[in-house]
Design a protein around this motif. Structure first.
Motif, short mmCIF file in Angstrom:
data_model
loop_
_atom_site.label_atom_id
_atom_site.label_comp_id
_atom_site.label_asym_id
_atom_site.label_seq_id
_atom_site.Cartn_x
_atom_site.Cartn_y
_atom_site.Cartn_z
N LEU A 45 0.82 -1.21 0.00
CA LEU A 45 0.00 0.00 0.00
C LEU A 45 0.86 1.26 0.00
N VAL A 46 0.38 2.25 -0.72
CA VAL A 46 0.93 3.60 -0.58
C VAL A 46 -0.14 4.39 0.17
N THR A 47 0.26 5.05 1.26
CA THR A 47 -0.73 5.77 2.05
C THR A 47 -0.40 7.26 2.09
N SER A 48 -1.40 8.05 2.36
CA SER A 48 -1.24 9.50 2.24
C SER A 48 -0.39 10.07 3.36
N SER A 57 -1.30 14.76 -8.24
CA SER A 57 -0.74 13.87 -9.28
C SER A 57 0.19 12.85 -8.65
N PHE A 58 0.40 11.80 -9.39
CA PHE A 58 1.38 10.78 -9.02
C PHE A 58 2.49 10.80 -10.06
N ASP A 59 3.72 10.64 -9.60
CA ASP A 59 4.80 10.35 -10.53
C ASP A 59 5.19 8.89 -10.30
N LEU A 60 4.82 8.06 -11.25
CA LEU A 60 5.01 6.62 -11.08
C LEU A 60 6.18 6.08 -11.89
N ALA A 61 6.87 6.97 -12.62
CA ALA A 61 7.90 6.51 -13.56
C ALA A 61 8.97 5.69 -12.84
N ASP A 62 9.48 6.25 -11.76
CA ASP A 62 10.55 5.59 -11.02
C ASP A 62 10.06 4.25 -10.45
N ALA A 63 8.86 4.25 -9.95
CA ALA A 63 8.29 3.03 -9.36
C ALA A 63 8.08 1.96 -10.43
N ASN A 64 7.59 2.37 -11.57
CA ASN A 64 7.32 1.40 -12.64
C ASN A 64 8.58 0.76 -13.18
N ARG A 65 9.70 1.42 -12.95
CA ARG A 65 10.96 0.85 -13.45
C ARG A 65 11.49 -0.29 -12.56
N VAL A 66 10.94 -0.43 -11.37
CA VAL A 66 11.42 -1.52 -10.49
C VAL A 66 11.06 -2.86 -11.13
N ARG A 67 12.04 -3.73 -11.20
CA ARG A 67 11.81 -5.00 -11.86
C ARG A 67 10.76 -5.81 -11.08
N GLU A 125 9.62 -1.81 -2.68
CA GLU A 125 10.56 -0.85 -3.26
C GLU A 125 9.84 0.12 -4.19
N ALA A 126 8.96 -0.41 -5.01
CA ALA A 126 8.24 0.48 -5.93
C ALA A 126 7.36 1.46 -5.16
N ALA A 127 6.73 0.98 -4.11
CA ALA A 127 5.89 1.87 -3.30
C ALA A 127 6.73 3.01 -2.73
N ASN A 128 7.95 2.69 -2.33
CA ASN A 128 8.84 3.73 -1.82
C ASN A 128 9.23 4.73 -2.90
N ARG A 129 9.14 4.31 -4.15
CA ARG A 129 9.56 5.18 -5.25
C ARG A 129 8.40 5.96 -5.87
N VAL A 130 7.22 5.80 -5.32
CA VAL A 130 6.09 6.58 -5.83
C VAL A 130 6.19 8.00 -5.26
N THR A 131 6.08 8.99 -6.13
CA THR A 131 6.09 10.39 -5.68
C THR A 131 4.69 10.96 -5.84
#
Lengths: 763, 338
Positions: A45-48, A57-67, A125-131
């Protein structure tokens, strides 16, 4: 502290070892997240990070790059779920705040995105990279924060029906010889059950299986079905073991339907294990409360006037309220009583039930005030309770079905050594430590709900009991097995019990300490049905119904009385007479005074508990008395509670071993609640700050060197067939006040705000 | 936690090389791309919380053979940086001759953590400030230099009253470091150019304007040992906390006294739980020195120790608590049997 199980006294069952002891000690008990899934994906989960406002907005680019990332679900493509109704308004949910519905944020830590990945680690890891970009609005955090609204509970919460009143409080208080007015505060607290708020969802065609720690599998099954818009028969909730509940798993949280919907969309099982800190905001909690107590008494200690005003925090959309005045206005004899409960709305997640919901904060206030009154009257606090003890509650005049309050006080006082107490504050010490003795009454309503059970008995005595009860650590398996073994006359080890599965016959929510009374009453009834069939087969020429009644005591006869006149069955003969190898019976039991729609509600996952003060012509409570020794360090002001002694009476004690364990845990939690537990809120941001086990303190072993539980014999034939009063939530009710009363005795300082910490001591 | 490279250093040179290769000169050590792993009781936590995001972990546990010794003979105690907290706390000679060390270790953390944690890692333990440990807060100067401090006007009951700056009030959380300060310990550091030593008191840096820089260690440097002179027979560690075990200090005091014929020849007063770094209260020490001990002197010394303390909304109590604790610890040290 002795580790041996207590010897049973009159009207107590055997202290049988726990049914699930070995699997638990050896780590083989399967909790929800241990359930094997075929090729699951993992959710994180990503929480507020804000409590009020919106996600821009969400920036998911970095998160989506996680394998290994499969999908990141936000409100922009959130699952389509039906509107929620709060359980108190006929729904299933513990909150109506629906995450992922829109960009709006209603509280700190609200779910704003769900990352799905091939592994837990990748999802995290991806959740941590969500901006996330927010537009934040200044939130209202708690009492006194700008922007909160306050209104009476009555009228906005359908479960809060009355502000109990009787006589003329104002006049009686005015005229009272001795008066006390005092205010008390209790903090925000979180249940923090050891097992996290995990959810696994797997679809098999149109059928959904949910593995989730729940205190109410029927509620969750029906609630998720309603949110998903599918037939409830297609949803199954399974949790043979639940790692603690304490009320946090009684009503549906938003996470379950979200995970189920994503699993359906991805056509893959999904496992979610949220973090400890997320548990503070994705489930319920005990909100902070405030109280004002007014007591008027005659000089000889008789209460003549009592007023209890309470205020509780809830969320903006939901009027949750515990409203403990129903108990505090009825505990002692007093002819003039008044009360009022208000709800304060803030930008918070919706609070909910937490072990001994109304009694814990409300009795803290009343039992502290009673101690203060005793001081004013220069009277022993135990004697003040004795003077105001009663056989009938003062509001409606209804008799208590049984009430062993003073017997508990006397037993506990003796075991504790109360007579060694020198009454003056600050008069006892040991080296660097000031010593204080304090006590308080404890009580909890006896509640029951409609329950079904299926029991199968084989010719060789092997027995299978099926009931969708819940093993939340209390000993449910054990006492259900004991009940069936005793009722059918088969050895305990031949009984297999199945609980925690919504495919089994429905049982009530494991809340309000009703489980033992409800499930055991149903199991007893169904066992009797089996016995009747067998007796009928063996004695076809007798007046069957009469014979069966006489022999097995069907109906509302309490277990103990039936057991006395009971004859054991010769099973093999009976089965031969019946000409069958197996007898299986299903039955539905409901308590006296249960509402008309009880059975219908039971099957659709709605709670219909009766008991406590809500019975028609009686009132049913379990009682106890708690004594605490505190030590306050003269130099550091550190506060420790080396001795906790409680005596309790709760009707039939089904198993003294599991009962003691429940009560011991309650006493420890009660002490913890008084001295340690508080969720700290950053008032600028309405966020929980100490949302982890390092900062949210609970006791360690060194904090509880001495805990003594005394079980009193009590027989009550007016409550339920099992004759049992719930005791799971009995022991942590009085402890808060007992600790503060002991601190007063040690230091001469009255502390009215919990938890008490060393900085609150001014010796 | 983010993906990282795991390396195992089998000798000190290899560890130093792996760590210095990844350290950029302009980065504080806490943000270096490679981090040493010993007991892991802080690092793994902070990585799971996404507070520390090293690209590589250099496991230095293989160095334990040379770096975990406990040498108690002679006029000096030498403790290897990879010695476990539990082993040192249980050592009979240390309990006898250096009670402040044994007690500071015994009262720290839990038995499980003490079995894992090493002395070197322990003194490098990072703050428990809730706002530092939760990356959902954008304002933490220690985590993100220049971003502000959420604790300053937030929930700051556990925070420091000494050694703070307008950038950071995070408390140094450990216990053992105060004992090292009180006993005039020296820290031995292994780096690219071999081994150097300095007073332990010079290891930690108060936050000032750079709260992200926590120590004076240089890129690639590792603590390899501590050396403690045997000149303080009287030493005491007192710790006040919310629960009886497994909890950080609200205030702690490590005291060492050299008393002869009732006269205090020399004194050390180190404070924990109240300061941003392991704190040496020099004002208190100089007040004690050359005086005959009595309770009034203890109180004056305690007052001096906290003369510069600055409390905030929730932590002001630590000033009066700290004073009472120091006075009590001084009493105990002065009367202890030696």
């Amino acid at each position: 502290m002795t580790v041996a199980a207590p010897e049973p006294k009159a009207n107590m069952g055997n202290p049988a070892p726990r049914y699930d002891a070995v699997v638990k000690v050896t780590g083989r008990a399967t909790y929800a997240s241990d359930m094997p899934l075929a090729s699951p994906a993992y959710a994180f989960l990503v929480t507020s990070a804000i409590a009020k406002g919106r996600v821009e907005s969400f920036d998911l680019a970095d998160a989506n790059r996680v394998r290994g990332v499969i999908d990141i679900v936000t409100h922009e493509k959130g699952p389509k779920l039906k509107e929620l109704k709060l359980y108190s308004n006929g729904g299933y949910a513990g909150t109506t705040i629906q995450p992922l519905k829109s960009a709006e944020i209603a509280h700190d830590g609200q779910i704003i995105a769900v990352v799905i990945a091939e592994t837990y680690e990748a999802a995290r890891e991806a959740a941590n990279r969500v901006t996330v970009s927010y537009t934040a609005v200044v939130p209202s955090a708690t009492f006194d924060s700008p922007g909160t609204t306050t209104a009476a509970a009555k009228g906005q919460n359908s479960q809060f029906k009355e502000d109990p009143q009787v006589g003329n409080f104002a006049k009686a208080f005015e005229d009272a010889e001795v008066k006390l007015t005092a205010s008390y505060d209790t903090p925000t607290q979180h249940h923090n059950p050891m097992e996290l708020f995990s959810t696994s969802c797997a679809w098999i065609g149109d059928n959904l299986v949910i593995y989730e720690p729940s205190q109410y599998v029927y509620g969750l099954k029906n609630g998720v079905a309603e949110q998903l818009g599918i037939d409830a028969d297609k949803v199954r909730v399974v949790n043979p073991y639940v790692g603690g509940g304490f009320g946090s798993r009684g009503s549906m949280t938003p996470r379950t339907a979200i995970i189920a919907a994503i699993a359906r969309r991805l056509n893959r099982p999904i496992k979610l294990v949220p973090t400890r800190d997320q548990g503070f905001t994705i489930a319920t909690y005990r909100a902070e409360t405030r109280h004002e107590i007014k007591l008027g008494a005659s000089r000889d200690g008789k209460l003549v006037a009592l007023r209890h005003e309470g205020a509780e925090v809830s969320s903006r959309p939901d009027a949750y309220c515990v409203g403990g005045t129903k108990t505090t206005t009825r505990l002692y004899a007093c002819p003039n009583v008044d009360s009022l409960v208000s709800i304060v709305r803030a930008d918070r997640n919706t609070p909910g039930f937490m072990r001994s919901p109304p009694e814990v904060p409300y009795l803290f206030a009343l039992e502290s005030a009673m101690d203060e009154l005793a001081v004013k009257l220069k009277m022993d606090p135990v004697e003040l309770r004795r003077i105001n003890d009663t056989t009938n509650e003062p509001i409606g005049g209804k008799p208590y079905t049984s009430r062993s309050l003073m017997a508990c006080f006397d037993e506990a006082a003796k075991a504790f050594g109360w007579s060694q107490r020198s009454p003056e504050p600050k008069s006892m010490a040991d080296g660097d430590w000031l010593i204080g003795y304090g006590c308080a009454a404890t009580c909890y309503p006896t509640q029951m709900g409609p329950s079904a059970a299926r029991v199968r008995l084989q010719r060789d005595g092997r027995t299978r009991v099926e009931i969708a009860g819940h093993e939340i650590g209390t000993g449910a398996y054990t006492i259900i097995a004991q009940t069936a073994a005793e009722r059918l006359g088969v050895p305990l080890e031949k009984v297999a019990v199945f609980v925690g599965d919504s495919e089994l016959p429905p049982a009530p929510v494991a809340g309000g300490s009703n489980s033992t009374a409800s499930t055991c009453s149903a199991v007893m009834m169904v066992c009797d049905q089996i016995r009747q069939r067998l007796f009928k087969a063996m004695m076809p020429n007798q007046s069957l119904t009469d014979r069966a009644k006489e022999t097995v005591g069907i109906g509302q006869t309490p277990a103990t009385r039936a057991a006395k006149s009971d004859r054991s069955l010769d099973l093999e003969k009976a089965f031969d007479a019946l000409g069958a190898g197996v007898v299986e019976e299903y039955g539905e039991w409901k308590p006296e005074d249960a509402p008309l729609d009880s059975f219908q509600a039971m099957h659709s996952g709605h709670v219909r508990l009766v008991g406590g003060h809500s019975l028609k012509d009686k009132i049913a409570y379990a009682f106890g008395a708690e004594f605490v020794e505190v030590r306050v360090n003269r130099f550091t002001h550190e506060i420790r509670a080396p001795r906790l002694v409680g005596a309790f009476a709760a009707g039939r004690i089904m198993n003294p071993r599991t009962a003691r364990s429940q009560l011991m845990g309650g006493l420890i939690w009660g002490m913890s609640s008084a001295l340690l537990e508080a969720t700290e809120i950053d008032e600028r941001t309405a966020r929980y700050v100490n949302d982890n086990f390092a900062d949210y303190l609970v006791p360690v072993n060194a904090d509880v060197p001495g805990v003594e539980v005394i079980l009193l014999s009590e027989q009550d034939d007016h409550i339920n067939p099992a004759g049992a009063k719930g005791l799971g939530e009995l022991a942590n009710v009085g402890t808060n006040a007992a600790v503060c009363n002991a601190i007063y005795h040690a230091t001469g300082q009255r502390i009215r705000k919990l938890p008490v910490r060393l900085e609150n001591i001014e010796v | 936690m983010r993906s990282f490279l795991y390396q195992r250093a089998t000798d000190p040179g290899m560890a130093v090389q792996a760590l210095s290769a990844a350290a950029a000169a302009n980065n504080p050590l806490t943000q270096a791309a490679a981090q040493p792993l010993a007991g892991g009781t802080t690092l793994i936590d902070l990585m799971k919380l996404d507070v520390m995001r090293p690209a590589a972990i250099v496991d230095i546990n293989p160095l334990a053979r040379g770096w975990s010794g406990i040498e108690t003979g002679g006029e000096k105690l030498r403790l290897g940086a990879l010695a476990k907290m539990s082993d040192v706390a249980a050592h009979a000679d240390i309990q006898r001759h250096y009670p402040v060390i044994a007690n500071s270790l015994r009262l720290a953390a839990s038995a499980q953590l003490r079995n894992m944690a090493t002395l070197g890692g322990n003194v490098m333990q990072r703050t428990r400030c809730s706002y530092f440990r939760d990356t959902s807060y954008d304002n933490c100067n220690k985590r993100i230099p220049g971003s502000g401090c959420a604790a300053m006007d937030g929930v700051n009951r556990m925070h420091a009253v000494l050694g703070t700056s307008d950038q950071c009030i995070a408390t140094y959380p450990g216990d053992f470091a105060q004992a090292l300060i009180a006993l005039d310990a020296t820290v031995e550091i292994t780096g690219k150019s071999g081994t150097r030593s300095m007073p332990f008191a010079q290891l930690h840096k108060a936050p000032g304007n750079t709260p992200d820089i926590e120590t004076t260690l240089q890129p690639g440097e590792l603590i390899s040992a501590f050396s403690i002179p045997r000149r303080w027979p009287r030493s005491v560690y007192l710790k006040a906390r919310d629960r009886q075990s497994y909890e950080f200090a609200l205030s702690s005091a490590a005291i060492a006294l050299d008393v002869q014929d009732g006269m205090i020849r020399d004194a050390r007063v180190a404070l924990g739980g109240v300061a941003t770094v392991p704190w040496r209260a020099r004002e208190a020490e100089s007040l004690l020195k050359g005086q005959k001990f009595d309770d009034g002197l203890a109180r004056r010394a305690a007052d001096a120790a906290f003369a510069d303390a600055k409390g905030r909304q929730h932590n002001s109590f630590k000033i009066s608590l700290g004073k009472r604790l120091v006075a009590r610890a001084l009493q105990q040290a002065s009367t202890m049997e030696v």
